[in-house]
Design a protein around this motif. Structure first.
Motif, PDB file in Angstrom:
ATOM      1  N   GLU A   1      -0.126  -6.427  -5.634  1.00  0.00           N
ATOM      2  CA  GLU A   1      -0.103  -5.458  -4.544  1.00  0.00           C
ATOM      3  C   GLU A   1      -1.208  -4.411  -4.686  1.00  0.00           C
ATOM      4  OE1 GLU A   1       3.890  -3.929  -4.463  1.00  0.00           O
ATOM      5  OE2 GLU A   1       4.628  -5.658  -3.329  1.00  0.00           O
ATOM      6  N   ALA A   2      -1.459  -3.969  -5.903  1.00  0.00           N
ATOM      7  CA  ALA A   2      -2.520  -2.977  -6.133  1.00  0.00           C
ATOM      8  C   ALA A   2      -3.874  -3.540  -5.701  1.00  0.00           C
ATOM      9  CB  ALA A   2      -2.549  -2.561  -7.602  1.00  0.00           C
ATOM     10  N   PHE A   3      -4.143  -4.796  -6.065  1.00  0.00           N
ATOM     11  CA  PHE A   3      -5.405  -5.425  -5.670  1.00  0.00           C
ATOM     12  C   PHE A   3      -5.473  -5.600  -4.154  1.00  0.00           C
ATOM     13  CE2 PHE A   3      -8.079  -9.057  -4.647  1.00  0.00           C
ATOM     14  CZ  PHE A   3      -9.264  -8.688  -5.272  1.00  0.00           C
TER      15      PHE A   3
ATOM     16  N   GLU B   1      -7.656  -9.311 -15.025  1.00  0.00           N
ATOM     17  CA  GLU B   1      -8.964  -9.121 -14.408  1.00  0.00           C
ATOM     18  C   GLU B   1      -9.059  -9.982 -13.158  1.00  0.00           C
ATOM     19  OE1 GLU B   1     -13.674  -9.034 -15.479  1.00  0.00           O
ATOM     20  OE2 GLU B   1     -12.437 -10.456 -16.577  1.00  0.00           O
ATOM     21  N   ALA B   2      -9.396  -9.333 -12.049  1.00  0.00           N
ATOM     22  CA  ALA B   2      -9.615 -10.021 -10.777  1.00  0.00           C
ATOM     23  C   ALA B   2     -11.107 -10.219 -10.612  1.00  0.00           C
ATOM     24  CB  ALA B   2      -9.068  -9.181  -9.630  1.00  0.00           C
ATOM     25  N   GLU B   3     -11.543 -11.444 -10.367  1.00  0.00           N
ATOM     26  CA  GLU B   3     -12.952 -11.734 -10.121  1.00  0.00           C
ATOM     27  C   GLU B   3     -13.088 -12.180  -8.672  1.00  0.00           C
ATOM     28  OE1 GLU B   3     -13.953 -14.626 -13.095  1.00  0.00           O
ATOM     29  OE2 GLU B   3     -13.973 -13.130 -14.680  1.00  0.00           O
TER      30      GLU B   3
ATOM     31  N   LYS C   1       0.886  -2.307 -15.421  1.00  0.00           N
ATOM     32  CA  LYS C   1       1.653  -1.531 -14.444  1.00  0.00           C
ATOM     33  C   LYS C   1       0.959  -1.484 -13.081  1.00  0.00           C
ATOM     34  CE  LYS C   1       3.845   1.385 -17.871  1.00  0.00           C
ATOM     35  NZ  LYS C   1       4.077   2.758 -18.329  1.00  0.00           N
ATOM     36  N   GLY C   2      -0.191  -2.167 -12.956  1.00  0.00           N
ATOM     37  CA  GLY C   2      -0.894  -2.216 -11.689  1.00  0.00           C
ATOM     38  C   GLY C   2      -1.896  -1.098 -11.468  1.00  0.00           C
ATOM     39  N   HIS C   3      -2.191  -0.332 -12.514  1.00  0.00           N
ATOM     40  CA  HIS C   3      -3.202   0.729 -12.399  1.00  0.00           C
ATOM     41  C   HIS C   3      -4.585   0.135 -12.647  1.00  0.00           C
ATOM     42  CE1 HIS C   3       0.406   3.078 -13.844  1.00  0.00           C
ATOM     43  NE2 HIS C   3       0.191   3.538 -12.622  1.00  0.00           N
ATOM     44  N   LYS C   4      -5.517   0.408 -11.753  1.00  0.00           N
ATOM     45  CA  LYS C   4      -6.883  -0.088 -11.948  1.00  0.00           C
ATOM     46  C   LYS C   4      -7.539   0.736 -13.044  1.00  0.00           C
ATOM     47  CE  LYS C   4     -10.086   0.233  -8.765  1.00  0.00           C
ATOM     48  NZ  LYS C   4     -11.001  -0.024  -7.649  1.00  0.00           N
TER      49      LYS C   4
END
Length: 106
Positions: A32-34, A53-55, A70-73
């Protein structure tokens, strides 16, 4: 024999630390954060020791975003060309490191 066991342990450990993860298997809070920041973006996920890591591509450039569990960038990288660096940064680098070359820009 000890070397084979040690090598196998290291290989298994490395695979576990850099494992690809399908988008549907991510923790909901990370996904959801992404999606909130990059809606409808095609993404490949990797599991890292301390998070995910999202690429993806952002405006045609390679990019990545790192999230904790925890979804924090916690970090973002975007590929840039050397000539896209600010003039002040290039001047500083040239004066501070006169015998060095930029090898990676992100």
């Amino acid at each position: 024999m000890k070397h084979v066991i040690l090598f196998a342990a290291i290989a298994i450990s490395a695979i576990g630390c850099a494992q690809s993860k399908d988008n549907k298997d991510l923790p909901k809070v990370v996904k959801e954060a992404f999606q909130n920041e990059y809606p409808n973006m095609k993404v490949t996920w990797d599991i890292e020791e301390d998070g995910f890591e999202a690429e993806f591509k952002l405006n045609g450039k390679e990019a990545s975003a790192n999230y904790d569990k925890k979804g924090h960038k916690v970090a973002t990288e975007i590929e840039i060309k050397e000539n896209e660096l600010p003039a002040k940064a290039l001047t500083y680098i040239a004066m501070t490191y006169p015998n060095k070359k930029i090898q990676r820009n992100s």
